[in-house]
Motif scaffolding. Structure first.
Motif, PDB file in Angstrom:
ATOM      1  N   ALA A  88      -3.854   3.929 -11.659  1.00  0.00           N
ATOM      2  CA  ALA A  88      -2.649   3.421 -12.323  1.00  0.00           C
ATOM      3  C   ALA A  88      -1.676   2.833 -11.298  1.00  0.00           C
ATOM      4  O   ALA A  88      -1.089   1.759 -11.523  1.00  0.00           O
ATOM      5  CB  ALA A  88      -1.978   4.528 -13.128  1.00  0.00           C
ATOM      6  N   ALA A  89      -1.502   3.524 -10.169  1.00  0.00           N
ATOM      7  CA  ALA A  89      -0.578   3.044  -9.138  1.00  0.00           C
ATOM      8  C   ALA A  89      -1.068   1.734  -8.532  1.00  0.00           C
ATOM      9  O   ALA A  89      -0.292   0.778  -8.375  1.00  0.00           O
ATOM     10  CB  ALA A  89      -0.413   4.107  -8.058  1.00  0.00           C
ATOM     11  N   GLU A  90      -2.347   1.668  -8.177  1.00  0.00           N
ATOM     12  CA  GLU A  90      -2.903   0.434  -7.596  1.00  0.00           C
ATOM     13  C   GLU A  90      -2.816  -0.726  -8.589  1.00  0.00           C
ATOM     14  O   GLU A  90      -2.472  -1.848  -8.211  1.00  0.00           O
ATOM     15  CB  GLU A  90      -4.355   0.654  -7.167  1.00  0.00           C
ATOM     16  N   ALA A  91      -3.137  -0.451  -9.856  1.00  0.00           N
ATOM     17  CA  ALA A  91      -3.053  -1.505 -10.871  1.00  0.00           C
ATOM     18  C   ALA A  91      -1.611  -1.989 -11.020  1.00  0.00           C
ATOM     19  O   ALA A  91      -1.365  -3.193 -11.142  1.00  0.00           O
ATOM     20  CB  ALA A  91      -3.583  -0.986 -12.207  1.00  0.00           C
ATOM     21  N   GLY A  92      -0.669  -1.051 -10.995  1.00  0.00           N
ATOM     22  CA  GLY A  92       0.731  -1.428 -11.121  1.00  0.00           C
ATOM     23  C   GLY A  92       1.204  -2.315  -9.985  1.00  0.00           C
ATOM     24  O   GLY A  92       1.919  -3.305 -10.212  1.00  0.00           O
ATOM     25  N   ILE A  93       0.799  -1.987  -8.770  1.00  0.00           N
ATOM     26  CA  ILE A  93       1.193  -2.820  -7.623  1.00  0.00           C
ATOM     27  C   ILE A  93       0.494  -4.173  -7.673  1.00  0.00           C
ATOM     28  O   ILE A  93       1.090  -5.207  -7.343  1.00  0.00           O
ATOM     29  CB  ILE A  93       0.930  -2.071  -6.295  1.00  0.00           C
ATOM     30  N   ALA A 138       0.829  -1.204   0.000  1.00  0.00           N
ATOM     31  CA  ALA A 138       0.000   0.000   0.000  1.00  0.00           C
ATOM     32  C   ALA A 138       0.865   1.256   0.000  1.00  0.00           C
ATOM     33  O   ALA A 138       0.551   2.245  -0.669  1.00  0.00           O
ATOM     34  CB  ALA A 138      -0.942  -0.009   1.203  1.00  0.00           C
ATOM     35  N   SER A 139       1.971   1.210   0.720  1.00  0.00           N
ATOM     36  CA  SER A 139       2.896   2.332   0.761  1.00  0.00           C
ATOM     37  C   SER A 139       3.537   2.560  -0.606  1.00  0.00           C
ATOM     38  O   SER A 139       3.708   3.713  -1.043  1.00  0.00           O
ATOM     39  CB  SER A 139       3.965   2.061   1.822  1.00  0.00           C
ATOM     40  N   LEU A 140       3.893   1.478  -1.298  1.00  0.00           N
ATOM     41  CA  LEU A 140       4.441   1.600  -2.645  1.00  0.00           C
ATOM     42  C   LEU A 140       3.422   2.225  -3.589  1.00  0.00           C
ATOM     43  O   LEU A 140       3.747   3.110  -4.383  1.00  0.00           O
ATOM     44  CB  LEU A 140       4.873   0.231  -3.179  1.00  0.00           C
ATOM     45  N   SER A 141       2.176   1.784  -3.501  1.00  0.00           N
ATOM     46  CA  SER A 141       1.118   2.331  -4.341  1.00  0.00           C
ATOM     47  C   SER A 141       0.927   3.817  -4.083  1.00  0.00           C
ATOM     48  O   SER A 141       0.818   4.617  -5.023  1.00  0.00           O
ATOM     49  CB  SER A 141      -0.187   1.570  -4.093  1.00  0.00           C
ATOM     50  N   ALA A 142       0.909   4.205  -2.813  1.00  0.00           N
ATOM     51  CA  ALA A 142       0.741   5.622  -2.460  1.00  0.00           C
ATOM     52  C   ALA A 142       1.901   6.460  -3.002  1.00  0.00           C
ATOM     53  O   ALA A 142       1.688   7.563  -3.522  1.00  0.00           O
ATOM     54  CB  ALA A 142       0.627   5.779  -0.948  1.00  0.00           C
ATOM     55  N   ALA A 143       3.118   5.946  -2.907  1.00  0.00           N
ATOM     56  CA  ALA A 143       4.283   6.678  -3.407  1.00  0.00           C
ATOM     57  C   ALA A 143       4.212   6.841  -4.927  1.00  0.00           C
ATOM     58  O   ALA A 143       4.539   7.908  -5.464  1.00  0.00           O
ATOM     59  CB  ALA A 143       5.574   5.969  -3.004  1.00  0.00           C
ATOM     60  N   LEU A 144       3.771   5.798  -5.617  1.00  0.00           N
ATOM     61  CA  LEU A 144       3.642   5.878  -7.074  1.00  0.00           C
ATOM     62  C   LEU A 144       2.535   6.855  -7.474  1.00  0.00           C
ATOM     63  O   LEU A 144       2.707   7.632  -8.418  1.00  0.00           O
ATOM     64  CB  LEU A 144       3.381   4.492  -7.663  1.00  0.00           C
TER      65      LEU A 144
END
Length: 188
Positions: free
Chosen positions: A146-151, A123-129
């Protein structure tokens, strides 16, 4: 203690993983990890807040690689393509660590506290993206989607990679997973 040896952090990570695999996460103490690594408990706590964090020591490096890659994507790149390029690019960071990644995930899978920490990390990675995309001028909800889909793609590709022999590499599996996502969203 013997004479000083370099790479205390790496030795602690290796010792912890070995002990978690051999004895289980709950049964392993910080003192045992430090002893196996040839270090003191004090040195352990200089590097990690607790024994859980030994498994998540590379999170900041992973986040930095992803964020920097998205930030460096061409201005013309669609948000999902900027994310795809970043996620595919980090695959090479993992390819030489297949067995270690497989063992790490096996330890995490057996412990609810560690699974929760893994979800927080993702979740932290998604938020940063998403924040990086917003700084590039991408509005919400597109940046968050886009960030959530990427993670999600990273997570699925990673699970495929660790459950297999390590070939194809993680980058290839990420690419295939993004292609599958595009096919699903295109309705084909």
């Amino acid at each position: 203690m013997g004479r000083w040896e370099p790479n205390a952090r790496g030795r602690l990570e290796q010792a912890a993983l070995e002990l978690y695999v051999e004895r289980g996460y709950e049964q392993t103490t910080v003192a045992e990890i430090a002893k196996r690594a040839g270090l003191t408990e004090r040195t352990f706590f200089r590097h990690y807040a607790d024994k859980r964090e030994v498994l998540f020591g590379g999170s900041d490096t992973l986040r930095d690689h992803l964020v920097n890659a998205v930030a460096a994507a061409p201005d013309s790149a669609a948000p999902i393509d900027a994310i795809a390029g970043a996620v595919e690019g980090v695959g090479v960071l993992f390819d030489e660590r297949h067995e270690r990644a497989r063992q790490r995930q096996a330890v995490i899978a057996l412990n609810a506290e560690l699974r929760e920490r893994e979800l927080i990390k993702l979740a932290s990675l998604s938020a940063a993206l998403a924040d990086t995309l917003r700084r590039r001028g991408v509005p919400d909800p597109a940046a968050s989607l886009a960030a959530e889909a990427g993670i999600a793609v990273f997570k699925i590709a990673f699970e495929r990679w660790i459950s297999g022999p390590g070939e194809p590499g993680l980058s290839q599996l990420v690419r295939e997973s993004f292609d599958a996502l595009k096919a699903v969203t295109a309705g084909t």
